[in-house]
Design an enzyme around this catalytic site. Structure first.
Site, mmCIF file in Angstrom:
data_model
loop_
_atom_site.group_PDB
_atom_site.id
_atom_site.type_symbol
_atom_site.label_atom_id
_atom_site.label_comp_id
_atom_site.label_asym_id
_atom_site.label_seq_id
_atom_site.Cartn_x
_atom_site.Cartn_y
_atom_site.Cartn_z
ATOM 1 C CD GLU A 132 -7.863 -44.807 -9.424
ATOM 2 O OE1 GLU A 132 -6.805 -45.116 -10.001
ATOM 3 O OE2 GLU A 132 -8.020 -44.889 -8.205
ATOM 4 C CE LYS A 134 -10.904 -35.770 -6.901
ATOM 5 N NZ LYS A 134 -11.810 -35.344 -5.850
ATOM 6 C CG ASP A 136 -18.144 -36.161 -3.854
ATOM 7 O OD1 ASP A 136 -17.235 -35.703 -3.129
ATOM 8 O OD2 ASP A 136 -19.129 -35.503 -4.207
ATOM 9 N NE ARG A 155 -5.680 -34.513 1.520
ATOM 10 C CZ ARG A 155 -5.822 -33.196 1.424
ATOM 11 N NH1 ARG A 155 -6.842 -32.614 1.975
ATOM 12 N NH2 ARG A 155 -4.953 -32.473 0.773
ATOM 13 C CE1 TYR A 242 -7.176 -42.528 -2.991
ATOM 14 C CE2 TYR A 242 -9.496 -43.121 -3.122
ATOM 15 C CZ TYR A 242 -8.500 -42.287 -2.656
ATOM 16 O OH TYR A 242 -8.818 -41.224 -1.852
ATOM 17 C CE LYS A 330 -13.664 -32.430 -9.213
ATOM 18 N NZ LYS A 330 -13.136 -31.471 -8.275
ATOM 19 C CB CYS A 424 -15.972 -0.138 3.461
ATOM 20 S SG CYS A 424 -16.049 -1.595 4.504
ATOM 21 C CB CYS A 427 -15.143 0.503 8.349
ATOM 22 S SG CYS A 427 -14.205 0.723 6.830
ATOM 23 C CB CYS A 448 -12.656 -1.570 2.500
ATOM 24 S SG CYS A 448 -12.452 -0.748 4.079
ATOM 25 C CB CYS A 454 -12.106 -2.124 7.765
ATOM 26 S SG CYS A 454 -13.506 -3.026 7.077
HETATM 27 S S1 IVH Z 1 -5.381 -40.574 -5.585
HETATM 28 C C1 IVH Z 1 -1.522 -38.314 -4.151
HETATM 29 N N1 IVH Z 1 -7.582 -41.676 -6.439
HETATM 30 O O1 IVH Z 1 -9.507 -36.959 -4.208
HETATM 31 C C2 IVH Z 1 -2.930 -38.376 -4.559
HETATM 32 N N2 IVH Z 1 -7.782 -39.822 -4.966
HETATM 33 O O2 IVH Z 1 -8.120 -34.172 -4.535
HETATM 34 C C3 IVH Z 1 -3.643 -39.509 -3.946
HETATM 35 N N3 IVH Z 1 -10.081 -39.247 -4.372
HETATM 36 O O3 IVH Z 1 -7.830 -36.456 -1.210
HETATM 37 C C4 IVH Z 1 -5.075 -39.491 -4.260
HETATM 38 N N4 IVH Z 1 -11.049 -40.834 -5.554
HETATM 39 O O4 IVH Z 1 -9.839 -38.025 -1.201
HETATM 40 C C5 IVH Z 1 -7.056 -40.697 -5.679
HETATM 41 N N5 IVH Z 1 -9.446 -42.770 -7.232
HETATM 42 C C6 IVH Z 1 -8.919 -41.825 -6.483
HETATM 43 C C7 IVH Z 1 -9.712 -40.932 -5.731
HETATM 44 C C8 IVH Z 1 -9.104 -39.933 -4.992
HETATM 45 C C9 IVH Z 1 -11.244 -39.817 -4.721
HETATM 46 C C10 IVH Z 1 -9.969 -38.068 -3.507
HETATM 47 C C11 IVH Z 1 -9.048 -38.210 -2.332
HETATM 48 C C12 IVH Z 1 -8.077 -37.081 -2.430
HETATM 49 C C13 IVH Z 1 -8.766 -36.151 -3.355
HETATM 50 C C14 IVH Z 1 -7.719 -35.398 -4.136
#
Ligand code: IVH
Length: 721
Positions: A132, A134, A136, A155, A242, A330, A424, A427, A448, A454
């Protein structure tokens, strides 16, 4: 109900006169109270959830336009935290973890291999996964009790977030009531802003003379974290579900089915979620999502893969902060071309000299970049980077932007080489490439040698001390630390905790500074012209007092000991029980022939370098003195063991030989969940050696030391007792 049906013809909030607005607020307050009574007291809702949400939203919008007309009995104050000077903290019932990253198809295959190995799945038995986008945005935990939204939290550091309930009530995608939900259900997902809404918001902010947001993610975060819920209400936020946190009964056997349940409950789930049979299927879905990325209308930065079967997820568990059963694949970093105007040196907490590229500002993936890290002298040399060069910069996620390469064709005559300093810049002490004790070769980084004298190192250490995963003091961030340090008010950690005393005794005068009045005190350098905000200083003292009780792991991490970060700090706190135990052990371990040294090295995950870091730190008089002064002010708490009871809790166990009932990884992880400590080698402190066929030297040593030896079956029986 007739008066709600009439909503369609309501005057738009923007066109209300003050008189009409006051009437409207009275009407809305009455309608919401009536709906609440019907729902809560009589269990007989009179209006639909959507109608109810619309009433609340309209109420917030009117309040936002006419703040002075807000009623004392305003419904927006009734649910969740009353809007206060800052957000309340909310402890998560189940920690909110982050995801490990994979860059490239190969790392995805590695992930699949790790999963199979852990589960002991043979050759072609591939587990199914979900894939699925990710999103942002920022993650959010929504808690429902008996189907009613009772809390919403960001979070935060994963353990403790911020209570943003009143703001979340304004988000249309988030249902406030659920039908047929378990008694307790925590739904997790991502809050985000669409491109269109982001552009419109920025346009409006600009026309009102306000600062605009750099990207949709910041806009979403800034809008959700508004102290005034009416502002949140005026900024369109969206939500995809999710994942989940605490849940009072199972809702499904697979990730896929669980998400379908969310959909039935009224949440939006991402339409590009797909169940895949194997790695090839995951990669195919990744390509498909990547192709659609530009036209989705919201930002995504990769694709998340999750093991589908929930029983597998449970067995796989977690490694430090990441689940073993999921990974984020990613997208490649975004790139742009710009001019390197200068190179400056920054001195870090450990004295490391880091060259930083000052760039002609350029937009990379929607964010303006004007600095990039150059890591070290080697990197500059290897990439032949010169001041005045045209360079390609890239930025991936929240990582610091980097320089990928120099565009040699565009090099001008005047481009000049950078001479890496041997002193450095802060310092003036010598800066050297230390010899690595393990390889005997000079280290790639130049450091340093100024240590305590420092100022750069000292201030960076203090910043680390108050960082989010360390002391995390409300109102005392990097800026404030830098300002207090520059004034000589805070020189070492203990000074933070004596601020109030010193203020009361007249040694310092914090009221002479202007503190910003938004609840997060900030030192303002030329603040003398401004009136002092006494409340902010008091808030700061309260924030400091709140941290006098601190988890031992946070304290260990806060000290910034070489090679000891968050993960190792937890290991140590867990192994030694608390800070005092760790401190004492590190002192004893100075003698390498001591059992303490052997014990330190036996901790699974602790190698010679980490052990040396701990020993060296406490070997220094000035470090011990600073720690002792700090310990007069703060109280480190006992480490929480995962399971405090049970036959193996607190016991140290070593696994050896070929295991047949479970894989080594799983055995280890399972033992840890039961509160046992898993060691890599046998010492006098080992309680059990679990030996499979083919056990060799460890078995011999265990017998010599009289350590109890168990078969796998015996261990299982004991562990499950
Ligand atoms: S699953 C235990 N699914 O990515 C893991 N995370 O680096 C539960 N995020 O903090 C996360 N899309 O904010 C999951 N489809 C997705 C996501 C997702 C974005 C974010 C989320 C999480 C971060 C993890």
């Amino acid at each position: 109900m007739a008066n709600n049906k009439a909503q369609i013809k309501l005057t738009p909030v923007g066109k209300l006169t003050p008189d009409e607005a006051a009437q409207e607020l009275a009407r809305l307050a009455a309608a919401i109270t009536q709906a609440d009574e019907a729902y809560y007291a009589r269990d007989k809702p009179e209006i639909s959830d959507a109608e109810y949400d619309a009433l609340r939203r309209r109420n917030l919008l009117v309040e936002k336009r006419f703040p002075k007309l807000k009623r004392d009995d305003s419904p927006s104050d009734k649910v969740g935290a009353a809007p206060s000077a800052r957000f309340e903290k909310a402890k998560h019932a189940v920690a909110m973890l982050s995801l490990d990253n994979a860059f490239g198809d190969e790392e995805v295959a590695d992930f699949d291999q790790r999963v199979r190995r852990f589960l002991g799945l043979g050759g072609d038995a591939s587990p199914a996964y979900t894939a699925e986008p990710k999103i942002d945005g920022l993650s959010l935990n929504l808690r429902y009790e008996k189907g009613v939204l009772t809390g919403a939290a960001t979070r935060g550091d994963g353990e403790i977030g911020e209570n943003v309930t009143s703001n979340v009530l304004t988000i249309a995608d988030i249902p406030q009531r659920l039908n047929n939900a378990p008694e307790v259900l925590e739904v997790r997902g991502e809050v985000y802003m669409s491109h269109a809404d982001f552009e419109a918001l920025n346009k409006r902010l600009a026309s009102e003379g306000e600062d605009v947001f750099a990207n949709p993610r910041n806009a979403a975060a800034g809008s959700l974290r508004q102290l005034d819920a009416a502002i949140t209400a005026s900024r369109p936020l969206r939500f995809f579900a999710y994942a989940w946190g605490e849940i009072s009964e199972d809702i499904a056997a697979t990730q896929w089915d669980a998400i379908q349940v969310f959909k039935k409950l009224g949440f939006r789930i991402n339409p590009l979620t797909k169940r895949c049979d194997d790695v090839a299927g995951l990669i195919a879905q990744y390509r498909k999502i990547e192709e659609q990325r530009a036209t989705l209308g919201y930002d995504i930065d990769g694709v998340v893969y999750k093991v589908d079967r929930l029983d597998y997820q449970a067995r796989l568990g977690f490694v430090s902060r990441h689940p073993r059963w999921a990974i984020a694949h990613k997208f490649p970093a975004e790139k742009a071309m710009t001019m390197l105007e200068d190179i400056e040196i920054q001195v870090g907490r450990t004295g490391k000299l880091t060259p930083v590229a000052r760039l002609k500002p350029v937009t990379v993936g929607g964010v303006v970049v004007s600095n990039a890290t150059l890591h070290n002298a080697d990197e500059i040399e290897r990439k032949d980077i010169r001041i005045g060069d045209t360079v390609v910069v890239q930025r991936a996620g929240d990582v610091i932007p980097q320089i990928v390469e120099v565009v040699k064709d565009k090099r001008k005559k005047g481009a000049r080489k950078f001479k890496f300093p041997d002193r450095c810049p802060v310092c003036g002490s010598h800066a050297v490439n230390e010899k690595n004790p393990q390889t005997g070769k000079p280290d790639i980084d130049r450091r340093c040698t100024g240590g305590l004298i420092c100022a750069a190192q000292a201030v960076e250490r203090l910043k680390h001390f108050v960082a989010r995963n360390a002391f995390d003091i409300e109102g005392l961030g990097e800026k404030q630390i830098a300002a207090f340090f520059a004034q000589g008010i805070i020189k070492e950690p203990a000074d933070i905790f004596t601020l109030q005393r010193r203020q009361e005794q007249g040694e310092i005068d914090l009221y002479a500074y202007k503190m910003k009045k938004d609840g997060a005190p900030q030192l303002d350098r030329d603040g003398a012209k401004q009136p002092t905000n006494k409340k902010s200083v008091e808030n700061l003292f309260a924030g400091i007092d709140a941290r006098r009780k601190i988890s031992s792991a946070r304290l260990i991490n806060a000290l910034g000991i070489r090679h000891i970060g968050e993960t190792n700090a937890r290991l140590f706190a867990g192994h030694y029980g608390d800070f005092a135990g760790f401190y004492e052990a590190a002192l004893k371990a100075r003698d390498e022939s001591s059992p303490a040294y052997e014990d330190l090295l036996s901790i699974d995950g602790v190698g010679a370098l980490v052990a040396q870091g701990a020993i060296d730190f406490f070997d220094e008089d000035h470090n011990r003195e600073a720690v002792d002064r700090l310990l007069e002010e703060v109280k480190p708490q006992k480490a929480e063991t995962v399971a405090a009871t049970g036959a193996v809790a607190g016991k140290t166990v070593v696994f050896t030989g070929k295991l047949e009932l479970f894989t080594r990884d799983e055995a280890k992880a399972r033992a840890q969940t039961l509160g046992a400590k898993v060691a890599g080698s046998i010492s006098a402190k080992t309680d059990y050696l679990v030996a499979g066929p083919g056990a060799g030297s460890k078995l011999k040593k265990a017998e010599e030391l009289g350590v109890k030896v168990l078969t796998e079956e015996e261990w299982l029986a004991l562990a499950n007792a």
